[in-house]
Design a protein around this motif. Structure first.
Motif: not given
Length: 342
Positions: A67, A86, A94-95, A97, A140, A144, A186, A189, A223, A225, A230
């Motif tokens: 990614d 996850t 995105h959930d 990732r 960003t 995670r 991010s 977003c 976003g 994915f 997102v």
């Protein structure tokens, strides 16, 4: 103003060759020298496609990354993988990732790997194109990492990552990198619900030590994915605060949104150069040369040619190589056609 009107560029990532994906899933069968050869071959392939298309600015295609940002966590000390947070099944989102628990103080004493990537690109690329490196910004990159008692929220985590990113930027400039993008999707977003002045302050402190020492840009999108956005897809919440970002160029996703809010590019162009995403990386429709020229002419209503760059909306890592190659060829051909008509 840029030295090249209607400059052609890319955000950063490029699709992996099929054999690289296969190899990365079977690394136990390769020795260290085999892996390095495989990486170099993949970068050579990415360079070949970009140079053949005729781009003014190229990258290494981020061929060593999972990614555009997940691989960076492998360089950060004080975190551990968290599989329980996850989602494993169902439609891609995105959930799915990776997420990480913070187990100790965040640090990256060996850096984040971007300098090694740039030096490899510099060694393998032909003379001519400008060589660019992209790295994620701290907000960003914080996305995670899960808060804990020490880092109580995303902003605490961001502040801990900020000096790590800043140091990587300094090291890139010291290594001779003249074109750097700090990816902060991010921020775009979540501009609709977060403090945009705080975003700008975070970004500007991150890049302060390299401002004026390279052609510095940021990438703002909503976003991507597996072809899915997102965030709330509007530029309006970014204004007026994002006009104060300390960058030479801002890159904004446009093609996937059918050029909605194109008029809002004008205030950005009054403050900085603007790279417009005119190629939709989430669509397998191959934009024709005429599509590209028409889109560029629309952009020129709000951005002078000397301040305009054109690019795909986002990185191309999640678009098949056959499509990515032809999209870039048509983008460059269309841009040159308009440039020659000026």
């Amino acid at each position: 103003m840029q030295s090249i009107p209607i400059r052609t560029t890319v955000v950063g990532s490029y699709p992996f060759p099929g054999w690289l994906e296969f190899g990365s899933q079977n690394l136990e069968k390769f020795g260290a020298a085999d892996v390095e050869e495989m990486i170099e071959d993949a970068v050579i392939a990415a360079i070949h496609d970009q140079v053949t298309a005729g781009l003014d600015v190229i990258t290494d295609g981020e061929q060593t990354r999972l990614d555009f940002n997940l691989s960076f966590y492998g360089y950060i000390n004080g975190i551990e993988n968290n599989e329980t947070e996850t989602r494993k099944f169902g439609p891609p989102a995105h959930d799915q990732r990776g997420k990480y628990n913070i187990s100790d103080e965040l640090s990256a004493p060996a850096g984040l790997g971007a300098v090694k990537e740039f030096l490899r690109l510099k060694k393998l690329a032909p003379a001519g194109p400008t060589l660019k490196t992209s790295i994620p910004g701290p907000y960003t990159l914080s996305g995670r990492l899960l808060p804990n008692e020490t880092y109580k929220d995303r902003y605490d985590i961001t502040e801990a990552l900020l000096p790590i990113i800043a140091k990587e930027l300094e090291n890139l400039v010291a290594a001779g990198c003249t074109e750097i993008t700090v990816d902060e999707p991010s921020m775009s977003c979540y501009a609709y619900k977060e403090d945009t002045k705080r975003f700008v302050d975070i970004f500007n402190r991150t890049v302060k030590s390299v401002t004026g020492k390279c052609n510095l840009s940021t990438h703002m999108c909503f976003g991507n994915f597996k072809g899915r956005p997102v965030g709330y897809r509007s530029i309006k919440p970014m204004l007026p605060d994002f006009l104060e970002l300390s960058v030479d160029e801002i890159h904004i996703e446009m093609a996937n949104r059918e050029f909605s809010e194109i008029k809002l590019l004008k205030p950005f162009a009054e403050k900085m150069n603007v790279a417009v995403g005119i190629i939709d990386v989430k669509n397998y429709y191959i934009e024709t040369v005429n599509d590209v020229t028409e889109r560029i002419l629309r952009c020129l209503q709000y951005i002078p040619p000397g301040k305009l760059s054109v690019a795909p909306d986002c990185g191309l890592s999640q678009t098949a190589r056959w499509a990515s190659r032809q999209k870039l060829i048509n983008m460059v051909t269309g841009a040159k056609k308009v440039r020659e008509s000026l």
